[in-house]
Design a protein around this motif. Structure first.
Motif, mmCIF file in Angstrom:
data_model
loop_
_atom_site.group_PDB
_atom_site.id
_atom_site.type_symbol
_atom_site.label_atom_id
_atom_site.label_comp_id
_atom_site.label_asym_id
_atom_site.label_seq_id
_atom_site.Cartn_x
_atom_site.Cartn_y
_atom_site.Cartn_z
ATOM 1 N N ASP A 89 -10.001 2.750 -4.947
ATOM 2 C CA ASP A 89 -8.735 2.025 -5.022
ATOM 3 C C ASP A 89 -8.161 2.119 -6.436
ATOM 4 O O ASP A 89 -8.883 1.889 -7.423
ATOM 5 C CB ASP A 89 -8.932 0.539 -4.709
ATOM 6 N N SER A 118 -5.191 3.728 -2.064
ATOM 7 C CA SER A 118 -6.589 3.731 -1.618
ATOM 8 C C SER A 118 -7.109 5.155 -1.434
ATOM 9 O O SER A 118 -6.333 6.101 -1.253
ATOM 10 C CB SER A 118 -6.727 2.956 -0.301
ATOM 11 N N ARG A 124 -1.017 -0.506 -4.304
ATOM 12 C CA ARG A 124 -2.404 -0.076 -4.116
ATOM 13 C C ARG A 124 -2.416 1.330 -3.518
ATOM 14 O O ARG A 124 -1.774 1.583 -2.495
ATOM 15 C CB ARG A 124 -3.159 -1.039 -3.203
ATOM 16 N N ASP A 173 0.846 -1.190 0.000
ATOM 17 C CA ASP A 173 0.000 0.000 0.000
ATOM 18 C C ASP A 173 0.880 1.238 0.000
ATOM 19 O O ASP A 173 1.901 1.290 0.698
ATOM 20 C CB ASP A 173 -0.896 0.022 1.225
#
Length: 292
Positions: free
Chosen positions: A255, A47, A45, A16
Motif C-alpha cells: 500500500d 494498493s 491509496r 482508492d
C-alpha cells in the motif's frame, strides 16, 4: 489510461486509485487524473504496488520538490536501514524493526496522537507519501481527518472566536509525546517553542479554508489568557476529531498512501511491539501558510 479509475471510500475523505502501476513511468494524462482525485479526496491509496526507493522518489517528486528527511530521523544509525544510499536524504524510515538491537527507523510501535506533519516548522510539508513494506496482521492502522469539513461545520460562535487567530505549534515533542533531544519541558504554553500559524488556513490550490491545528499538547492561541486559550482549543479539537470526519487505513504490504498535509490530520494506532512494521516515507516541500 482507460483502466485507471477512482473509488471513493464513502467516508469524509480518501479514495482508492486502481489501474496504475507506479513502478512504471506515469504519463502526464494519468498524473493529471491522479492529481485531480487527490484534490477532491485529500487522501489517496494505491494498493498492490512494488516500489523501490527510486520509484517512490520519482512518483513523489511529480507533486513538488522532495523534502529532506527530518533531523530526528536522519540522526538514527542509517547504516542499519534498508534505504538505498542515494535516497537516505529523502526517504525516512518509519519502523518498529531493530537490527543488532538498534532501531532502523523512528516512531516504534506506540500510539501517535492526531497531528499535522512537521507543522512546528515555518514551511510544513504539503504532502506525505507512506509506503508499506512490512505490516502486522493487526494494529498500526492510520486514521485521517478532513479539516475542510471540520472548519465548515464549526458553529458560528467558534468560527468568530478563531477568526484571525494564530497558534503556536510545539516543536519540543514528537507525535508520541516524547521530548525531542535538546529540548526541555515547557511549563508555560505561552513560551512553547515552534512555528506560529493561523488557526484557519487557506489552501493555496483549492482556495478552501481548513482548520490547521498541528498537535494539541503545547498549543497556545496568541493574545488570549492561558485558560481562555485552553478552553477554545479544547472546543475546536473536540469538534475536529469527531469520527464523522475520519477514515482509517488498515495497512497491507504494497500500500502507498498519500495525504494533503495542508488540510488533513492523521494519527496511528499502537500495535504489539513484537511485530514487524516497516514503512518508507517521502514528503513534499510546502508553501507559506496563508491565513484563511
Amino acid at each position: 489510461m482507460s483502466e485507471l479509475w477512482i473509488q471513493p471510500t464513502g467516508a469524509a475523505l480518501a479514495a482508492d486509485v486502481h489501474g496504475v502501476d507506479l513502478s512504471q513511468p506515469v504519463s502526464d494524462e494519468v498524473f493529471a487524473r491522479i492529481a485531480d482525485a487527490w484534490g477532491k479526496h485529500l487522501v489517496l491509496r494505491f494498493s498492490g504496488q512494488k516500489l523501490d526507493d527510486r520509484m517512490l522518489m520519482t512518483f513523489s517528486a511529480r507533486f513538488g520538490e522532495l523534502d529532506r528527511v527530518p533531523v530526528a530521523a536522519a540522526s538514527l544509525d542509517r547504516a542499519d536501514s534498508d534505504v538505498i544510499d542515494e535516497a537516505r536524504e529523502w526517504v525516512a524510515v518509519i519502523a518498529s524493526v531493530k537490527k543488532d538491537g538498534k532501531a532502523v527507523g523512528s516512531l516504534g510501535n506506540y500510539e501517535l496522537v492526531w497531528h499535522t506533519d512537521m507543522s512546528y516548522n515555518a514551511l510544513p510539508p504539503r504532502a506525505s507519501l507512506l509506503y508499506a513494506l512490512e505490516v502486522p496482521a493487526d494494529g498500526g492502522n492510520t486514521g485521517f481527518l478532513n479539516m475542510y469539513a471540520a472548519y465548515e461545520t464549526l458553529s458560528p460562535e467558534l468560527k468568530r472566536a478563531i477568526e484571525g487567530k494564530t497558534c503556536i505549534h510545539d516543536s519540543s515533542r514528537n507525535s508520541a509525546g516524547e521530548l525531542r533531544k535538546g529540548f526541555q519541558r515547557t511549563i508555560d504554553v505561552r513560551h512553547t517553542p515552534g512555528a506560529v500559524h493561523p488557526l484557519v488556513r487557506l489552501h493555496p490550490v483549492t482556495g478552501r479554508k481548513a482548520l490547521f491545528l498541528g498537535r494539541r499538547p503545547g498549543a497556545y492561541i496568541h493574545g488570549l489568557e492561558v485558560e481562555e486559550s485552553e478552553a477554545l482549543l479544547d472546543a475546536i479539537w473536540a469538534h475536529a476529531t469527531q469520527e464523522k470526519f475520519a477514515w482509517y487505513q488498515k495497512w497491507r504490504a504494497g500500500d502507498l498512501v498519500m495525504w494533503d498535509n495542508r488540510c488533513v490530520m492523521h494519527r496511528r494506532d499502537a500495535f504489539d511491539e513484537s511485530l514487524r512494521r516497516l514503512m518508507h516515507r517521502t514528503q513534499i516541500v510546502g508553501e507559506n501558510v496563508l491565513a484563511g
